[in-house]
Scaffold this active site. Structure first.
Site, PDB file in Angstrom:
ATOM      1  N   CYS A 110      -2.266  -1.778  -3.636  1.00 37.43           N
ATOM      2  CA  CYS A 110      -3.228  -1.682  -2.539  1.00 37.43           C
ATOM      3  C   CYS A 110      -3.822  -3.065  -2.311  1.00 37.43           C
ATOM      4  CB  CYS A 110      -4.318  -0.683  -2.918  1.00 37.43           C
ATOM      5  SG  CYS A 110      -5.606  -0.499  -1.672  1.00 37.43           S
ATOM      6  N   HIS A 153      -1.225   7.155   1.868  1.00 36.19           N
ATOM      7  CA  HIS A 153      -2.089   6.153   1.222  1.00 36.19           C
ATOM      8  C   HIS A 153      -3.151   5.652   2.211  1.00 36.19           C
ATOM      9  CE1 HIS A 153      -2.504   2.475  -1.558  1.00 36.19           C
ATOM     10  NE2 HIS A 153      -3.236   2.173  -0.505  1.00 36.19           N
ATOM     11  N   GLU A 154      -2.719   5.341   3.443  1.00 35.47           N
ATOM     12  CA  GLU A 154      -3.663   4.779   4.419  1.00 35.47           C
ATOM     13  C   GLU A 154      -4.655   5.835   4.911  1.00 35.47           C
ATOM     14  OE1 GLU A 154      -3.785   1.724   4.376  1.00 35.47           O
ATOM     15  OE2 GLU A 154      -1.811   1.380   3.509  1.00 35.47           O
ATOM     16  N   HIS A 157      -7.486   6.282   2.639  1.00 37.07           N
ATOM     17  CA  HIS A 157      -8.564   5.284   2.762  1.00 37.07           C
ATOM     18  C   HIS A 157      -9.637   5.741   3.749  1.00 37.07           C
ATOM     19  CE1 HIS A 157      -7.440   1.950   0.228  1.00 37.07           C
ATOM     20  NE2 HIS A 157      -6.253   1.804   0.773  1.00 37.07           N
TER      21      HIS A 157
HETATM   22 ZN    ZN Z   1      -4.707   0.760  -0.043  1.00 37.11          ZN
END
Ligand code: ZN
Length: 184
Positions: A110, A153-154, A157
């Site tokens: 990341c 993953h995004e 966030h």
């Molecule tokens: Zn990340």
């Protein structure tokens, strides 16, 4: 253009907030930010520009990582079969997913985490994502492989979730149940 100086530290509370929806049609300010997220990811993959500005290479970026708690992500990656996935989206949303899981055998990294973190990150193997692009067009994407992992993953966030939250703390290399292994 964005550089590493624009990134918040890993322990910044903004990375743990649920980001707010972007009002649509998007303002010029929001469009500019989303465009700059994509520009960063693309630049970070160009050896000359990334070396010049000291950019860490990445395949995806979310607005909270550059201190803006709004729902925007950019993904730019080439799969091993050569297919390019390049999407900058407002308000991306995972609307359905497979039961089957997938994980990267190399683990995940990341741009907000400046240290190696070991372990498998279980993700859904296949997902459907909807969102709105920079032109204001609604898009629906069916994704698998690395692209599916990157979008999860995004989007995490935007919900205050870090990739290592998913790693089994007792046994980081436990194979997730009903999963396929993906090599990068
Ligand atoms: Zn990340």
């Amino acid at each position: 253009m964005l550089t590493m100086d624009d990134f918040v530290n890993e322990d910044d509370p903004i990375l743990r907030q649920v980001a707010v929806e972007v009002p649509l049609p998007a303002s010029n300010e929001d469009k500019k930010l989303l465009d700059s997220l994509m520009e960063y990811v693309q630049n970070s993959q160009k050896p000359d520009i990334s070396a010049l500005y000291g950019l860490r290479a990445g395949i995806g970026l979310a607005a909270p990582q550059v201190n803006v708690s709004k729902r925007m992500i950019a993904v730019h990656l080439k799969e091993k079969d050569g297919q390019l996935y390049s999407y900058a989206l407002f308000n991306p949303k995972l609307i359905s997913h497979s039961v089957e899981k997938a994980y990267l055998t190399s683990g995940e990294g990341c741009l907000s985490v400046n240290r190696p973190v070991s372990g498998y990150v279980p993700r859904y193997a296949r997902i459907t994502v909807v969102g709105t692009d920079l032109e204001g067009t609604s898009v629906q994407l069916r994704l698998k492989g690395i692209a599916a992992i990157c979008f999860q993953h995004e989007i995490d966030h935007l919900n205050g979730i870090m990739f290592y939250d998913h790693i089994n703390p007792e046994d980081p290399y436990a194979i997730p149940e009903n999963s396929i292994a993906l090599e990068r």
